[in-house]
Each structure stands twice: as structure tokens, then as C-alpha cells.
Design a protein around this motif. Structure first.
Motif, short mmCIF file in Angstrom:
data_model
loop_
_atom_site.label_atom_id
_atom_site.label_comp_id
_atom_site.label_asym_id
_atom_site.label_seq_id
_atom_site.Cartn_x
_atom_site.Cartn_y
_atom_site.Cartn_z
N GLU A 224 -110.73 59.06 10.81
CA GLU A 224 -110.61 60.03 11.89
C GLU A 224 -109.65 61.17 11.54
OE1 GLU A 224 -111.68 61.86 15.25
OE2 GLU A 224 -112.58 60.04 14.39
N ARG A 225 -108.67 60.88 10.73
CA ARG A 225 -107.72 61.93 10.35
C ARG A 225 -108.43 63.07 9.63
NH1 ARG A 225 -102.06 61.21 6.94
NH2 ARG A 225 -101.16 63.22 7.54
N TYR A 226 -109.34 62.72 8.71
CA TYR A 226 -110.07 63.79 8.02
C TYR A 226 -111.07 64.46 8.95
CZ TYR A 226 -112.21 66.60 4.47
OH TYR A 226 -112.66 67.69 3.77
N ARG A 227 -111.65 63.71 9.89
CA ARG A 227 -112.58 64.32 10.86
C ARG A 227 -111.86 65.40 11.68
NH1 ARG A 227 -117.41 61.48 11.45
NH2 ARG A 227 -117.40 59.35 10.61
N ARG A 228 -110.65 65.10 12.12
CA ARG A 228 -109.89 66.09 12.89
C ARG A 228 -109.56 67.31 12.03
NH1 ARG A 228 -106.89 61.49 14.44
NH2 ARG A 228 -105.15 62.21 13.14
N TYR A 229 -109.20 67.06 10.79
CA TYR A 229 -108.91 68.16 9.87
C TYR A 229 -110.15 69.04 9.66
CZ TYR A 229 -107.95 70.34 5.30
OH TYR A 229 -107.80 71.23 4.26
N ALA A 230 -111.29 68.41 9.43
CA ALA A 230 -112.53 69.16 9.20
C ALA A 230 -112.94 69.94 10.45
CB ALA A 230 -113.65 68.21 8.79
N ALA A 231 -112.61 69.43 11.61
CA ALA A 231 -112.98 70.12 12.86
C ALA A 231 -112.11 71.35 13.11
CB ALA A 231 -112.87 69.16 14.03
N SER A 232 -110.93 71.40 12.51
CA SER A 232 -110.00 72.49 12.79
C SER A 232 -109.86 73.50 11.67
CB SER A 232 -108.61 71.92 13.13
OG SER A 232 -108.08 71.20 12.02
N VAL A 233 -110.31 73.15 10.46
CA VAL A 233 -110.14 74.03 9.30
C VAL A 233 -111.50 74.34 8.68
CG1 VAL A 233 -109.07 74.21 7.02
CG2 VAL A 233 -107.85 73.07 8.86
N PRO A 234 -111.82 75.63 8.44
CA PRO A 234 -113.10 75.99 7.84
C PRO A 234 -113.25 75.43 6.42
CG PRO A 234 -111.99 77.92 8.75
CD PRO A 234 -111.00 76.80 8.75
N ARG A 235 -114.49 75.37 5.97
CA ARG A 235 -114.74 74.78 4.65
C ARG A 235 -114.32 75.71 3.52
NH1 ARG A 235 -120.57 72.43 3.93
NH2 ARG A 235 -119.72 71.07 5.53
N PHE A 236 -114.75 76.98 3.55
CA PHE A 236 -114.50 77.88 2.43
C PHE A 236 -113.80 79.19 2.81
CE2 PHE A 236 -118.69 75.82 1.28
CZ PHE A 236 -118.15 74.91 0.40
N ILE A 237 -114.11 79.72 3.98
CA ILE A 237 -113.65 81.06 4.36
C ILE A 237 -112.59 80.95 5.44
CG2 ILE A 237 -114.33 83.32 5.24
CD1 ILE A 237 -117.14 82.76 4.18
N PRO A 238 -111.38 81.45 5.20
CA PRO A 238 -110.33 81.35 6.24
C PRO A 238 -110.74 82.08 7.51
CG PRO A 238 -109.43 82.08 4.11
CD PRO A 238 -110.92 82.13 3.99
N MET A 239 -110.41 81.49 8.63
CA MET A 239 -110.68 82.09 9.93
C MET A 239 -109.38 82.18 10.70
SD MET A 239 -113.98 82.60 9.92
CE MET A 239 -114.47 82.76 11.63
N PRO A 240 -109.01 83.35 11.20
CA PRO A 240 -107.75 83.51 11.94
C PRO A 240 -107.67 82.52 13.11
CG PRO A 240 -108.72 85.65 11.48
CD PRO A 240 -109.75 84.63 11.08
#
Length: 246
Positions: A224-240
Motif C-alpha cells: 500500500e505504501r507504493y500504491r499511495r506514492y504512485a497515486a500522488s506522484v506522476p510517472r515521468f513528467i513532473p506536475m506542479p
């Protein structure tokens, strides 16, 4: 295999990787190497396309399949566990060398930037992409990623501890900054031929597919820790506004 032999094998695999990594810079840029992405014998474009896609597939399959935990469990019945990562690095380097040697140019121009300021900007971003990729490897443990940490602990007779889940620097902005760097160097160039386009598009497709499998493994490892991380951080392109403080 003796500890010393495994350590020497790991070091040799690492230095081969360094050579192929440096050559890749020149291969894409077409500078400072005997054969770049636009060099080689000219053949009919269907043959060139087929050969080039086959070379990308060879690299992609090797690079992705050998990284999966299930394959590693089988592979370490053949090679010593301490040398598993070094063997992966070695064969990845060999796959790239085959690609360099066998790649066929497709010289038709797709775009060529004429404005000197824009050419300079693109070359700057190209160089920045390589810097992002290299720094990203050190953020997560460069020597573990390329097998040196494993053979070093084996040589010393100590256990190689696993890393906890953490998200330093670039990893707070994108989940795969190493791949972000590679995407920059594939696409942010002032001159693009059809052959270069095939290389960039093929490698981009590999990155997209490969990271899907990698993230499946990360979820299996960290849950679940990585699921939360993936839900909040984009894969390749930074988003403000989208980053994690883990």
C-alpha cells in the motif's frame, strides 16, 4: 566461483556498462563515435525498419524479462546470486552493443531546427537529460543498481542488506526520473531523422511497458505504501502540486 572471481566479474561487467553508456550518448547525438544512429549502409526502408525494430525488441525483452523476480529465482539456479545483477548488466550491455553494430540508418529528415538559439537550447536539454539519468542512479544506489554492491558484500563475506522504500530528490517529483532523463535525450534533439525517430519511439514504448511491469513488482514488494506514492506522484513528467514527502 570464488569470491575474488565474482568480484572481478562484477567489476568487468560494470566497466563494460560504462563504455556502452558513454557510447549511447554519441550514438544518439551522432558525435564522437564511429557509428551513430544515422550511420551505416543504406538498405530498403522496410528491411531497415524490420531490423531496427528487432534490435529494440531484443534489448527490451532482455532488459525487462531478466529484471522480473520470477526470472531471477530461476536464473540464480544457474549463476551465483551475488553475480545475478552483474550478469544482467553484462547482457544488457551486450544487447546494446549488438544494436549499435547492426542498426541501419533511415536518413530521411523529420525535422531540423535552424535557429541557433533553439538548437543550443535543445542540446542543453539533451545534456541535462543525461545528467538527470545519471544522478537518478546515485539517488537510489548506483552501485546496487549495477551489481557492484552485491559482489562487494559477497567478496567481504557479509550479507547484502535490502534497501527500504524511500523517495529522495527527483523521486519526489516523478516515480521514474531515470526514465525521464532518457526520454529527454531521445526526443530533445535539434535534428531528427526517420531512423532516429524509430529508435526514440521504440525505446519510449519499451520504457512505458517496462515501467508497468516494474511497478507491479514494486507493489508486490512494498504494498500500500507504493500504491499511495504512485497515486500522488506522476510517472515521468513532473506536475506542479503533485509530490510526496516520503
Amino acid at each position: 566461483m570464488s569470491r575474488t572471481l565474482i568480484a572481478a566479474y562484477g567489476a568487468a561487467s560494470y566497466f563494460l556498462f560504462l563504455g556502452t553508456f558513454l557510447y549511447l550518448i554519441g550514438f544518439i547525438a551522432g558525435i564522437g563515435v564511429p557509428k551513430g544512429v544515422d550511420d551505416g549502409p543504406l538498405v530498403a526502408w522496410p528491411l531497415a525498419l524490420g531490423v531496427n525494430l528487432g534490435l529494440i525488441a531484443l534489448f527490451g525483452v532482455q532488459h525487462s524479462v531478466m529484471a522480473r523476480p520470477g526470472f531471477k529465482r530461476l536464473w540464480t539456479r544457474v549463476v551465483p546470486p551475488a553475480a545475478e545483477r552483474s550478469t544482467y548488466v553484462l547482457l544488457s550491455s551486450v544487447a546494446l552493443i549488438v544494436l549499435y553494430l547492426a542498426w541501419l540508418p533511415m536518413p530521411a529528415q523529420v525535422w531540423s531546427v535552424e535557429a541557433s538559439w533553439l538548437r543550443g537550447l535543445l542540446w542543453t536539454l539533451f545534456g541535462l537529460g543525461w545528467a538527470v539519468a545519471l544522478v537518478s542512479t546515485f539517488l537510489i544506489d548506483h552501485f546496487d543498481l549495477f551489481g557492484l554492491r552485491q559482489v562487494w558484500h559477497h567478496w567481504r563475506g557479509t550479507e547484502c542488506p535490502s534497501h527500504p522504500f524511500f523517495t529522495p530528490a527527483f523521486y519526489r517529483w516523478v516515480r521514474h526520473p531515470l526514465m525521464t532523463g532518457f526520454l529527454m535525450v531521445f526526443w530533445l534533439v535539434p535534428d531528427m531523422t526517420v531512423g532516429h525517430l524509430v529508435f526514440s519511439a521504440g525505446m519510449t514504448a519499451y520504457i512505458v511497458v517496462g515501467t508497468l511491469y516494474e511497478e507491479r513488482d514494486l507493489i508486490a514488494a512494498f504494498g500500500e505504501r507504493y500504491r499511495r506514492y504512485a497515486a500522488s506522484v506522476p510517472r515521468f513528467i513532473p506536475m506542479p502540486g503533485r509530490r510526496t514527502g516520503e
